[in-house]
Design a protein around this motif. Structure first.
Motif, PDB file in Angstrom:
ATOM      1  N   SER A 257      58.930  35.793  35.615  1.00 15.62           N
ATOM      2  CA  SER A 257      59.806  36.596  34.753  1.00 15.62           C
ATOM      3  C   SER A 257      60.548  35.693  33.769  1.00 15.62           C
ATOM      4  CB  SER A 257      60.830  37.313  35.619  1.00 15.62           C
ATOM      5  OG  SER A 257      61.691  36.354  36.197  1.00 15.62           O
ATOM      6  N   GLY A 258      61.189  36.320  32.786  1.00 15.65           N
ATOM      7  CA  GLY A 258      62.074  35.604  31.871  1.00 15.65           C
ATOM      8  C   GLY A 258      63.264  36.489  31.545  1.00 15.65           C
ATOM      9  N   VAL A 259      64.412  35.888  31.219  1.00 14.57           N
ATOM     10  CA  VAL A 259      65.597  36.707  30.917  1.00 14.57           C
ATOM     11  C   VAL A 259      65.469  37.480  29.604  1.00 14.57           C
ATOM     12  CG1 VAL A 259      67.380  35.517  32.276  1.00 14.57           C
ATOM     13  CG2 VAL A 259      66.885  34.758  29.948  1.00 14.57           C
ATOM     14  N   GLY A 260      64.420  37.222  28.848  1.00 11.43           N
ATOM     15  CA  GLY A 260      64.146  38.049  27.666  1.00 11.43           C
ATOM     16  C   GLY A 260      63.689  39.447  28.076  1.00 11.43           C
ATOM     17  N   GLY A 261      63.284  39.601  29.347  1.00  9.98           N
ATOM     18  CA  GLY A 261      62.842  40.907  29.840  1.00  9.98           C
ATOM     19  C   GLY A 261      61.342  41.001  30.055  1.00  9.98           C
ATOM     20  N   GLY A 262      60.648  39.879  29.910  1.00 14.93           N
ATOM     21  CA  GLY A 262      59.203  39.881  30.133  1.00 14.93           C
ATOM     22  C   GLY A 262      58.864  39.473  31.560  1.00 14.93           C
ATOM     23  N   ILE A 263      57.715  39.939  32.026  1.00 12.54           N
ATOM     24  CA  ILE A 263      57.146  39.476  33.306  1.00 12.54           C
ATOM     25  C   ILE A 263      55.631  39.391  33.115  1.00 12.54           C
ATOM     26  CG2 ILE A 263      56.827  39.920  35.776  1.00 12.54           C
ATOM     27  CD1 ILE A 263      59.221  41.758  35.778  1.00 12.54           C
ATOM     28  N   VAL A 264      55.026  38.317  33.637  1.00 14.91           N
ATOM     29  CA  VAL A 264      53.562  38.303  33.705  1.00 14.91           C
ATOM     30  C   VAL A 264      53.161  38.255  35.170  1.00 14.91           C
ATOM     31  CG1 VAL A 264      52.980  37.213  31.493  1.00 14.91           C
ATOM     32  CG2 VAL A 264      53.498  35.782  33.464  1.00 14.91           C
ATOM     33  N   ALA A 265      52.050  38.884  35.476  1.00 13.08           N
ATOM     34  CA  ALA A 265      51.544  38.868  36.844  1.00 13.08           C
ATOM     35  C   ALA A 265      50.040  38.617  36.784  1.00 13.08           C
ATOM     36  CB  ALA A 265      51.840  40.197  37.527  1.00 13.08           C
ATOM     37  N   ILE A 266      49.565  37.908  37.803  1.00 17.85           N
ATOM     38  CA  ILE A 266      48.155  37.490  37.811  1.00 17.85           C
ATOM     39  C   ILE A 266      47.406  38.198  38.935  1.00 17.85           C
ATOM     40  CG2 ILE A 266      46.608  35.466  38.010  1.00 17.85           C
ATOM     41  CD1 ILE A 266      48.619  35.281  35.653  1.00 17.85           C
ATOM     42  N   VAL A 267      46.248  38.735  38.613  1.00 19.19           N
ATOM     43  CA  VAL A 267      45.355  39.250  39.649  1.00 19.19           C
ATOM     44  C   VAL A 267      44.147  38.313  39.663  1.00 19.19           C
ATOM     45  CG1 VAL A 267      44.082  41.233  40.530  1.00 19.19           C
ATOM     46  CG2 VAL A 267      46.063  41.605  39.032  1.00 19.19           C
ATOM     47  N   PRO A 268      44.131  37.351  40.596  1.00 18.38           N
ATOM     48  CA  PRO A 268      43.055  36.350  40.566  1.00 18.38           C
ATOM     49  C   PRO A 268      41.666  36.991  40.536  1.00 18.38           C
ATOM     50  CG  PRO A 268      44.760  35.726  42.145  1.00 18.38           C
ATOM     51  CD  PRO A 268      45.077  37.131  41.696  1.00 18.38           C
ATOM     52  N   GLY A 269      40.844  36.464  39.626  1.00 20.92           N
ATOM     53  CA  GLY A 269      39.468  36.948  39.503  1.00 20.92           C
ATOM     54  C   GLY A 269      39.341  38.208  38.663  1.00 20.92           C
ATOM     55  N   GLU A 270      40.461  38.829  38.326  1.00 17.67           N
ATOM     56  CA  GLU A 270      40.331  40.130  37.650  1.00 17.67           C
ATOM     57  C   GLU A 270      41.064  40.266  36.323  1.00 17.67           C
ATOM     58  OE1 GLU A 270      40.612  43.705  39.992  1.00 17.67           O
ATOM     59  OE2 GLU A 270      40.426  42.507  41.821  1.00 17.67           O
ATOM     60  N   SER A 272      45.122  39.702  33.972  1.00 17.13           N
ATOM     61  CA  SER A 272      46.505  39.294  33.846  1.00 17.13           C
ATOM     62  C   SER A 272      47.253  40.473  33.231  1.00 17.13           C
ATOM     63  CB  SER A 272      46.546  38.044  32.968  1.00 17.13           C
ATOM     64  OG  SER A 272      47.811  37.865  32.428  1.00 17.13           O
ATOM     65  N   ILE A 273      48.460  40.693  33.723  1.00 15.61           N
ATOM     66  CA  ILE A 273      49.260  41.858  33.297  1.00 15.61           C
ATOM     67  C   ILE A 273      50.576  41.339  32.730  1.00 15.61           C
ATOM     68  CG2 ILE A 273      50.279  44.047  34.058  1.00 15.61           C
ATOM     69  CD1 ILE A 273      48.638  43.577  36.725  1.00 15.61           C
ATOM     70  N   ALA A 274      51.015  41.899  31.615  1.00 13.79           N
ATOM     71  CA  ALA A 274      52.338  41.537  31.100  1.00 13.79           C
ATOM     72  C   ALA A 274      53.125  42.802  30.824  1.00 13.79           C
ATOM     73  CB  ALA A 274      52.216  40.705  29.825  1.00 13.79           C
ATOM     74  N   VAL A 275      54.421  42.726  31.094  1.00 13.80           N
ATOM     75  CA  VAL A 275      55.277  43.882  30.895  1.00 13.80           C
ATOM     76  C   VAL A 275      56.563  43.423  30.235  1.00 13.80           C
ATOM     77  CG1 VAL A 275      56.185  43.706  33.253  1.00 13.80           C
ATOM     78  CG2 VAL A 275      56.211  45.895  32.133  1.00 13.80           C
TER      79      VAL A 275
END
Ligand code: GLN
Length: 305
Positions: A257-270, A272-275
């Motif tokens: 996460s970051g205090v700017g309000g972003g988050i990235v999440a990883i699904v290995p092999g499949e 990447s998600i960002a919100v």
């Protein structure tokens, strides 16, 4: 995929208005809290986005993933002498552990750890400008987009009010864990944090972590498979500071996460998600962003567990 993202967006929209945008960085305090964006990039290059997915925002601590990747590449296991890989259980800007742990930060994703990583990059290049340049080139390479730039207004705003980071850097310098000039290290750190990206670029940029260190689209190797595994592990255990356990419990993916309000999440092999949604919870993580990721993994059954 787009249908799931639309469903998630619909379900989180009533939550907009909860949480507070980061107050301690004046430029971020001005941001409209009622924004939402989410993007997914699959390892085959297909991408999907909802909300304001093309609108750039301050990536802040998400930048720590990029700088840590570079430092691991240059220093390998030697880096662990200066920054550990244990959850801190404390807020991202806490000073307390550093005092009784001899100036060695718990992990590279709390501020103290990222400041040490930044210092190590400056030493590697023997020049703060080259270190920042290297980080920015790397970010651009990761998302295959040469337009990514530092937002100097945000960086300057942080420089004016980054009192706790100054304290962290001084404390670590006192323990001999910062080699370069403190102002130069912090300038570099604040600038890397002030890169602007949108969720599409962010999700694209982290695909190398979903693909054993190799960007699946360009075929470029950014880091070894073992190092990619380690970064994902540290994202899972430390990526959300003192809420890392809660994020793992709710979302079940490595994330940052970051205090700017972003988050990235990883699904290995499949994928990447960002919100993005700028209002934060009490731990400094996007409130609606976390909820969106929780809904996404619950609806799709996608998680590492
Ligand atoms: N630049 C921010 C800081 O140093 C990064 C913190 C964050 O995103 N959690 O405070």
């Amino acid at each position: 995929m787009l249908a799931v993202l639309n469903e998630v967006q619909q379900e989180v929209t009533p939550l907009l208005g909860q949480g507070t945008v980061a107050q301690y960085i004046p430029e971020l305090a001005k941001v409209d809290p009622n924004q939402f964006a989410m993007a997914v990039t699959l390892t085959n290059g297909e991408s999907f986005g909802v909300g304001s997915f093309e609108k750039p925002f301050s990536i802040q601590s998400i930048s720590k993933v990029f700088s840590y990747t570079l430092a691991l590449r240059y220093y390998q296991d030697d880096l662990f002498k200066r920054v550990w890989r244990e959850p801190s259980g404390d807020p991202f800007n806490s000073l307390v552990q550093l005092e009784y742990e001899d100036g060695i930060p718990r992990n590279p994703f709390i501020n103290a750890g990222a400041i040490v990583v930044c210092d190590s990059l400056i030493s590697h290049f023997a020049d703060p400008k080259k270190a920042l340049h290297d980080i920015m080139i790397f970010i651009r390479e990761c998302c295959d987009d040469h337009s990514i730039a530092v937002n100097h207004t945000v960086a300057e705003s942080e420089m004016q009010c980054g009192f706790r980071n100054l304290a962290l850097a001084n404390l670590m310098k006192g323990f001999g864990n910062i080699d370069n000039d403190i102002d130069q290290v912090l300038q570099t750190y604040f600038q890397q944090c002030s890169a602007d990206m949108n969720v599409s670029q962010l999700s694209r940029s982290m695909l190398y972590l979903a693909n054993d260190g190799v960007d699946p689209i360009s075929g470029k190797t950014f880091i070894s498979e073992a190092q990619a595994k380690r970064i994902n592990s540290i994202m899972l255990t430390c990526g959300h500071y003192d809420a890392s356990g809660d994020f793992a419990f709710r979302v079940g993916l490595p994330g940052k996460s970051g205090v700017g309000g972003g988050i990235v999440a990883i699904v290995p092999g499949e994928m990447s998600i960002a919100v993005y949604s700028p209002a934060l919870n009490n731990n400094g993580n996007s409130l609606v962003g976390t909820k969106a990721l929780e809904l996404f993994t619950s609806k799709t059954g996608i998680s590492i567990f």
